[in-house]
Motif scaffolding. Structure first.
Motif, PDB file in Angstrom:
ATOM      1  N   SER A 182       0.846  -1.143  -0.146  1.00 37.88           N
ATOM      2  CA  SER A 182       0.140   0.230  -0.049  1.00 37.88           C
ATOM      3  C   SER A 182       0.680   1.150   0.176  1.00 37.88           C
ATOM      4  CB  SER A 182      -0.888   0.069   1.192  1.00 37.88           C
ATOM      5  OG  SER A 182      -0.474   0.158   2.588  1.00 37.88           O
ATOM      6  N   GLU A 241       7.406   0.266  -3.686  1.00 34.77           N
ATOM      7  CA  GLU A 241       5.876   0.791  -3.673  1.00 34.77           C
ATOM      8  C   GLU A 241       5.961  -0.732  -4.368  1.00 34.77           C
ATOM      9  OE1 GLU A 241       5.129   3.701  -6.962  1.00 34.77           O
ATOM     10  OE2 GLU A 241       4.049   5.018  -5.634  1.00 34.77           O
ATOM     11  N   ASP A 278       3.340  10.336  -1.310  1.00 33.30           N
ATOM     12  CA  ASP A 278       3.143  10.018   0.893  1.00 33.30           C
ATOM     13  C   ASP A 278       4.016  10.445   1.676  1.00 33.30           C
ATOM     14  OD1 ASP A 278       0.699   9.788  -0.139  1.00 33.30           O
ATOM     15  OD2 ASP A 278      -0.007   7.877   0.149  1.00 33.30           O
ATOM     16  N   CYS A 308      11.546   4.973  -3.091  1.00 32.34           N
ATOM     17  CA  CYS A 308      10.996   5.832  -2.945  1.00 32.34           C
ATOM     18  C   CYS A 308      12.197   6.394  -3.258  1.00 32.34           C
ATOM     19  CB  CYS A 308      10.144   5.767  -2.245  1.00 32.34           C
ATOM     20  SG  CYS A 308       8.551   4.520  -1.983  1.00 32.34           S
ATOM     21  N   ASN A 347       2.546   4.291  -0.863  1.00 36.12           N
ATOM     22  CA  ASN A 347       2.950   5.247  -1.647  1.00 36.12           C
ATOM     23  C   ASN A 347       4.183   6.502  -1.943  1.00 36.12           C
ATOM     24  OD1 ASN A 347       1.971   7.984  -3.848  1.00 36.12           O
ATOM     25  ND2 ASN A 347      -0.086   7.247  -3.531  1.00 36.12           N
ATOM     26  N   CYS A 348       4.824   6.275  -2.668  1.00 37.37           N
ATOM     27  CA  CYS A 348       6.545   7.059  -2.305  1.00 37.37           C
ATOM     28  C   CYS A 348       5.641   8.169  -2.379  1.00 37.37           C
ATOM     29  CB  CYS A 348       6.801   6.949  -4.070  1.00 37.37           C
ATOM     30  SG  CYS A 348       7.488   5.195  -3.952  1.00 37.37           S
TER      31      CYS A 348
END
Ligand SMILES: *[C@@H]1O[C@H](CO)[C@@H](O)[C@H](O)[C@H]1NC(C)=O
Ligand SMILES: *[C@@H]1O[C@H](CO)[C@@H](O)[C@H](O)[C@H]1NC(C)=O
Ligand SMILES: *[C@@H]1O[C@H](CO)[C@@H](O)[C@H](O)[C@H]1NC(C)=O
Ligand SMILES: *[C@@H]1O[C@H](CO)[C@@H](O)[C@H](O)[C@H]1NC(C)=O
Ligand SMILES: *[C@@H]1O[C@H](CO)[C@@H](O)[C@H](O)[C@H]1NC(C)=O
Length: 267
Positions: free
Chosen positions: A33, A86, A38, A93, A35-36
């Motif tokens: 889950s 991811e 974020d 990331c 997300n780079c």
């Protein structure tokens, strides 16, 4: 029949929803889950927070003590960025944001934060366990604080007239300890929070307690003038005596001569 169907559908929908919730809880523990962007935002927020904290605590300097949490956040969010990736992507990331141009904004920002922290020698204020920084104060900081608060309490509880004599012991006690932990060869000898507290203490002490030193300086100046005066008088007197004694000194060679004459006469 309709009612039974309705309950069956309701039952399955519920099971499905529960399953979804379990699924999302499970997946939030794994990498899938992630997300780079974020993570990048978390890093950006933590550096902004750290910078704001540093500026807010720049005078008097309480930077190390008050910004330890935001500093640890910077480290953690940078660690997250370089560790997580991811789903379906094996590179971390951070590779999406660094080494892509010459400006290197992310790296530069991160290094600036590290530099600020280490230039202020904040690491000396905290305990380092197994090579990693903790929120716990180091023994030096604890000992320094004990002595500092003893002096502060003495100053607050004593009248201005007697503060210099009554708190002298506490002042020396703090001073001796500070000298023992501070590296005189460095511009900033020890954790900056302590340097600043000590600097303010010195300013306070010299403002409040140097009346005595000024008094001593007057005594010193007066005695210097008196000694100079005595020296001049002594010099003048010596000159006068030397001039008066000149004839006797001149007579001496004759006396020596006559002794010499006597001795040659003897031979
Ligand atoms: C710095 O101070 C301002 C107001 O003085 C405050 O709004 C802000 O939250 C402070 N920053 C931090 C990181 O504490
Ligand atoms: C780093 O990642 C962990 C796990 O995803 C998260 O709990 C933590 O808040 C993150 N730290 C920062 C500073 O963003
Ligand atoms: C420090 O590291 C060693 C091994 O690397 C470990 O055994 C020990 O428990 C660690 N100590 C602390 C306080 O984490
Ligand atoms: C910090 O100090 C507390 C209390 O002295 C102790 O319980 C805790 O283990 C310490 N934490 C670290 C990371 O050393
Ligand atoms: C101590 O304070 C004075 C004046 O406030 C300042 O000029 C000096 O740079 C300070 N010294 C240190 C080591 O911070």
């Amino acid at each position: 029949m309709n009612l039974v169907n309705f309950f069956l559908i309701f039952f399955f929908v519920n099971i499905f929803l529960c399953f979804r919730i379990v699924l999302t809880i499970n997946s939030s523990n794994g990498n899938d889950s992630i997300n780079c962007f974020d993570l990048r935002d978390a890093f950006s927020k933590s550096t902004a927070n750290f910078t704001s904290c540093a500026v807010n605590n720049s005078h008097p300097i309480t930077f190390c003590e008050n910004c330890i949490d935001s500093y640890l956040d910077v480290l953690e969010s940078h660690w997250n960025l370089s560790e997580y990736h991811e789903e379906g992507d094996s590179t971390p990331c951070i590779d999406k944001f660094i080494n892509l141009d010459r400006l290197q904004i992310l790296t530069t920002t991160y290094l600036n934060n590290l530099n600020l922290w280490s230039e202020a020698k904040c690491y000396e204020c905290f305990e380092i366990v197994n090579g990693s920084l903790t929120r716990n104060k180091s023994n030096r900081t604890k000992e320094f604080n004990i002595r500092y608060y003893a002096l502060k309490e003495c100053i607050n509880s004593t009248s201005n007239k007697t503060v210099c004599t009554d708190c002298m012991d506490d002042y020396l006690h703090l001073n001796v300890y500070y000298q023992s932990i501070s590296n005189v060869n460095d511009k900033i000898g020890v954790c900056m929070d302590m340097v600043d507290l000590m600097n303010n203490t010195w300013s306070y002490w010299s403002k409040t307690c140097c009346k005595y030193r000024q008094h001593n300086e007057t005594v010193f100046l007066v005695s210097a003038v008196v000694i100079l005066f005595i020296t001049i008088v002594f010099y003048l007197l010596t000159q006068w005596f030397v001039k008066r004694k000149v004839p006797t000194i001149i007579q001496q060679p004759r006396f020596v001569e006559s002794i010499n004459n006597l001795s040659t006469d003897d031979q």
